[in-house]
Design a protein around this motif. Structure first.
Motif, PDB file in Angstrom:
ATOM      1  N   PRO A   1       0.833  -1.200   0.000  1.00 53.97           N
ATOM      2  CA  PRO A   1       0.000   0.000   0.000  1.00 53.97           C
ATOM      3  C   PRO A   1       0.869   1.252   0.000  1.00 53.97           C
ATOM      4  CG  PRO A   1       0.053  -0.973   2.176  1.00 53.97           C
ATOM      5  CD  PRO A   1       0.804  -1.903   1.263  1.00 53.97           C
ATOM      6  N   VAL A   2       0.243   2.341  -0.368  1.00 56.41           N
ATOM      7  CA  VAL A   2       0.926   3.621  -0.325  1.00 56.41           C
ATOM      8  C   VAL A   2       1.448   3.836   1.090  1.00 56.41           C
ATOM      9  CG1 VAL A   2       0.550   6.102  -0.495  1.00 56.41           C
ATOM     10  CG2 VAL A   2      -0.506   4.577  -2.143  1.00 56.41           C
ATOM     11  N   ASP A   3       2.666   4.314   1.190  1.00 53.96           N
ATOM     12  CA  ASP A   3       3.260   4.593   2.492  1.00 53.96           C
ATOM     13  C   ASP A   3       2.525   5.773   3.100  1.00 53.96           C
ATOM     14  OD1 ASP A   3       4.920   4.661   4.687  1.00 53.96           O
ATOM     15  OD2 ASP A   3       6.496   5.776   3.655  1.00 53.96           O
ATOM     16  N   CYS A   4       1.447   5.472   3.758  1.00 53.85           N
ATOM     17  CA  CYS A   4       0.552   6.492   4.256  1.00 53.85           C
ATOM     18  C   CYS A   4       0.739   6.635   5.747  1.00 53.85           C
ATOM     19  CB  CYS A   4      -0.885   6.097   3.946  1.00 53.85           C
ATOM     20  SG  CYS A   4      -2.084   7.347   4.343  1.00 53.85           S
ATOM     21  N   CYS A   5       0.605   7.579   6.265  1.00 47.85           N
ATOM     22  CA  CYS A   5       0.483   8.926   5.767  1.00 47.85           C
ATOM     23  C   CYS A   5       0.946   9.828   6.904  1.00 47.85           C
ATOM     24  CB  CYS A   5      -0.939   9.290   5.404  1.00 47.85           C
ATOM     25  SG  CYS A   5      -1.613   8.359   4.009  1.00 47.85           S
ATOM     26  N   ARG A   6       1.702  10.786   6.614  1.00 45.02           N
ATOM     27  CA  ARG A   6       2.202  11.736   7.604  1.00 45.02           C
ATOM     28  C   ARG A   6       1.110  12.757   7.894  1.00 45.02           C
ATOM     29  NH1 ARG A   6       7.978  13.368   8.692  1.00 45.02           N
ATOM     30  NH2 ARG A   6       7.714  15.247   9.905  1.00 45.02           N
ATOM     31  N   PRO A   7       0.934  13.120   9.153  1.00 49.46           N
ATOM     32  CA  PRO A   7      -0.094  14.127   9.458  1.00 49.46           C
ATOM     33  C   PRO A   7       0.135  15.407   8.664  1.00 49.46           C
ATOM     34  CG  PRO A   7       0.692  13.107  11.472  1.00 49.46           C
ATOM     35  CD  PRO A   7       1.581  12.617  10.358  1.00 49.46           C
ATOM     36  N   VAL A   8      -0.928  16.004   8.183  1.00 51.24           N
ATOM     37  CA  VAL A   8      -0.807  17.220   7.400  1.00 51.24           C
ATOM     38  C   VAL A   8      -0.288  18.381   8.243  1.00 51.24           C
ATOM     39  CG1 VAL A   8      -2.481  16.596   5.636  1.00 51.24           C
ATOM     40  CG2 VAL A   8      -3.254  17.749   7.694  1.00 51.24           C
ATOM     41  N   ALA A   9      -0.403  18.273   9.554  1.00 52.83           N
ATOM     42  CA  ALA A   9       0.108  19.328  10.433  1.00 52.83           C
ATOM     43  C   ALA A   9       1.587  19.129  10.757  1.00 52.83           C
ATOM     44  CB  ALA A   9      -0.695  19.360  11.733  1.00 52.83           C
ATOM     45  N   ALA A  10       2.173  18.013  10.330  1.00 56.48           N
ATOM     46  CA  ALA A  10       3.592  17.755  10.594  1.00 56.48           C
ATOM     47  C   ALA A  10       4.444  18.757   9.819  1.00 56.48           C
ATOM     48  CB  ALA A  10       3.963  16.338  10.198  1.00 56.48           C
ATOM     49  N   PRO A  11       5.523  19.217  10.434  1.00 52.34           N
ATOM     50  CA  PRO A  11       6.380  20.163   9.722  1.00 52.34           C
ATOM     51  C   PRO A  11       7.151  19.469   8.593  1.00 52.34           C
ATOM     52  CG  PRO A  11       7.331  19.601  11.853  1.00 52.34           C
ATOM     53  CD  PRO A  11       5.984  18.938  11.780  1.00 52.34           C
ATOM     54  N   ASN A  12       7.418  20.229   7.551  1.00 57.21           N
ATOM     55  CA  ASN A  12       8.292  19.792   6.463  1.00 57.21           C
ATOM     56  C   ASN A  12       7.845  18.500   5.784  1.00 57.21           C
ATOM     57  OD1 ASN A  12       9.984  21.997   7.068  1.00 57.21           O
ATOM     58  ND2 ASN A  12      10.954  20.796   8.677  1.00 57.21           N
ATOM     59  N   ILE A  13       6.589  18.399   5.416  1.00 54.29           N
ATOM     60  CA  ILE A  13       6.132  17.229   4.668  1.00 54.29           C
ATOM     61  C   ILE A  13       6.872  17.217   3.330  1.00 54.29           C
ATOM     62  CG2 ILE A  13       4.129  18.391   3.644  1.00 54.29           C
ATOM     63  CD1 ILE A  13       2.587  15.755   4.038  1.00 54.29           C
ATOM     64  N   THR A  14       7.386  16.070   2.956  1.00 54.53           N
ATOM     65  CA  THR A  14       8.172  15.970   1.722  1.00 54.53           C
ATOM     66  C   THR A  14       7.261  15.847   0.509  1.00 54.53           C
ATOM     67  OG1 THR A  14       8.294  13.555   1.727  1.00 54.53           O
ATOM     68  CG2 THR A  14       9.994  14.745   3.001  1.00 54.53           C
TER      69      THR A  14
END
Length: 120
Positions: A13-26
């Motif tokens: 599966p898609v490597d999900c998912c970093r919180p949208v509030a996390a700093p510096n989303i790639t």
């Protein structure tokens, strides 16, 4: 006589998912999140998730057809989109495929909306 159960397909599966509030989303993390959102960006797919959320057992692809008013090929197309991003699981029983929600995948998706305030 019970149906022979074939092991589930092993999909990545898609490597999900970093919180949208996390700093510096790639860029890669943003693209992964977009893939999940795109998979859910169709009314039929939202209905599939809803049907599975209310099902006590895995659902045969054939049972979605009358509920959605779609052909088997179209239902399979939508199921594959949800499966590819890790929101569903699939089990082959003879000639039919049975689908269920991937609770782990949904939990990861829910984590996307965790904010800094939620973490406190």
């Amino acid at each position: 006589m019970s149906a022979k159960t074939v092991p589930e397909l092993e999909l990545t599966p898609v490597d999900c998912c970093r919180p949208v509030a996390a700093p510096n989303i790639t860029d890669e993390q943003a693209a992964n999140l977009v893939a999940v959102f795109k998979a859910l960006a169709d009314p039929s797919r939202v209905q599939i998730v809803n049907l599975l959320a209310n099902a006590s057992d895995p659902v045969c692809v054939c049972d979605f057809m009358p509920q959605l008013g779609l052909s088997q090929g179209t239902v399979s197309f939508h199921l594959k989109k949800l499966l590819d991003v890790g929101l569903l699981t699939r089990e082959q029983r003879g000639t039919w495929a049975y689908y269920a929600l991937n609770r782990e995948g949904l939990d990861r998706l829910a984590d996307v909306f965790t904010t800094k305030e939620d973490a406190r």
